[in-house]
Write a protein that holds these residues in place. Sequence first.
Motif, PDB file in Angstrom:
ATOM      1  N   SER A 105       0.992   5.898 -13.772  1.00 28.77           N
ATOM      2  CA  SER A 105       1.094   5.270 -12.459  1.00 28.77           C
ATOM      3  C   SER A 105       1.841   6.171 -11.481  1.00 28.77           C
ATOM      4  O   SER A 105       2.810   6.845 -11.852  1.00 28.77           O
ATOM      5  CB  SER A 105       1.829   3.932 -12.585  1.00 28.77           C
ATOM      6  OG  SER A 105       2.252   3.478 -11.314  1.00 28.77           O
ATOM      7  N   LYS A 152      -5.147   5.265 -14.265  1.00 32.19           N
ATOM      8  CA  LYS A 152      -4.950   3.888 -14.733  1.00 32.19           C
ATOM      9  C   LYS A 152      -5.209   3.781 -16.225  1.00 32.19           C
ATOM     10  O   LYS A 152      -4.464   3.116 -16.955  1.00 32.19           O
ATOM     11  CB  LYS A 152      -5.868   2.930 -13.965  1.00 32.19           C
ATOM     12  CG  LYS A 152      -5.444   2.680 -12.530  1.00 32.19           C
ATOM     13  CD  LYS A 152      -6.398   1.717 -11.859  1.00 32.19           C
ATOM     14  CE  LYS A 152      -5.971   1.420 -10.429  1.00 32.19           C
ATOM     15  NZ  LYS A 152      -6.913   0.495  -9.752  1.00 32.19           N
ATOM     16  N   ARG A 171      -8.557   0.693  -4.847  1.00 30.45           N
ATOM     17  CA  ARG A 171      -7.684  -0.385  -5.333  1.00 30.45           C
ATOM     18  C   ARG A 171      -8.550  -1.526  -5.867  1.00 30.45           C
ATOM     19  O   ARG A 171      -8.739  -2.547  -5.227  1.00 30.45           O
ATOM     20  CB  ARG A 171      -6.781  -0.904  -4.201  1.00 30.45           C
ATOM     21  CG  ARG A 171      -5.928   0.164  -3.533  1.00 30.45           C
ATOM     22  CD  ARG A 171      -4.883   0.729  -4.469  1.00 30.45           C
ATOM     23  NE  ARG A 171      -4.049   1.720  -3.821  1.00 30.45           N
ATOM     24  CZ  ARG A 171      -4.263   3.025  -3.854  1.00 30.45           C
ATOM     25  NH1 ARG A 171      -5.343   3.504  -4.483  1.00 30.45           N
ATOM     26  NH2 ARG A 171      -3.435   3.866  -3.262  1.00 30.45           N
TER      27      ARG A 171
END
Length: 293
Positions: A181, A176, A74
């Motif tokens: 997504s 990404k 992340r």
Amino acid sequence: MKAAVHNYHARMQRVLDHIDRHLDDDVDLDAVSGVAAFSKYHFHRQFTATFGLSVHRYVQLARMKRASYRLAYRDAQSVTDIAIDAGYDAPDAFARAFRQRVGQSPSSFRKAPDWEPWLAALGPLDNARSKLMQTTYTTNDVMIRDEAPTSVAIMEHRGDPATIGATIQRFIAWRKATGLSPRVSPTFNVFHSDPRTTPPAEYRMDLCVGTDRPIEANGERIEAGTIPGGRCAVLRVVGNTDNLEPAALYLYRDWLPVSGEEARDFPLYCQRIAFFPEVPEHDAVAELFLPLK
């Protein structure tokens, strides 16, 4: 006796779930002991005797695991924010603790995680959870569904299962870059190998995203493929979805022999539905599919 042990373990399980839900909060022993309705005067020793870790150590490792996932997968969250969420007042204190535990700084781990020392460092946490978090499945947990064919883009992982994290990093970065997504494009894993019987160098698993768009490789080795439709035995796994082996073992060893069904010529696969660390680890969800004739 069995009922008493089951009740005791269920109360301890409530403690683990409570800690997972409140990793961002200060852990108050009085409150945590109250979750399981244990005496605060004995709870700490009970927890340590059950899990082999103190409450404080357990919380530290749980926060470290979540921080590791955020660092590796992340990249939108800064190291400073991750440090604060892990319970540290300053990034340098977090960096020292992370390096001591994992052997890399947070920034170097984010760029190129060394997963084998990480697995060793988090081993006590996984060992603690495995003592109570093994789910007992029954035939009522297995559904037979007709699945439609799904067009997918595939990134293959081949090699030691311990290094799958590096492939996951590349897969996330590629998704990404291409706008696929998980919120709108489903995530699948296809298990071509059994990690218990396959030499590590020969292990193979496909990371897949459901899409019928033309494939944009963007420098990666991405192939178009299809997860075929048909009848499947489906087992829903909630909690530790990092390790689907117990669920797979149940399907093959216990459910299939008594079901009267036969496996179809396509590998076991899963769909990832709710992901840690977006949700607390005990709320992660995956569905395991055994294709049937």
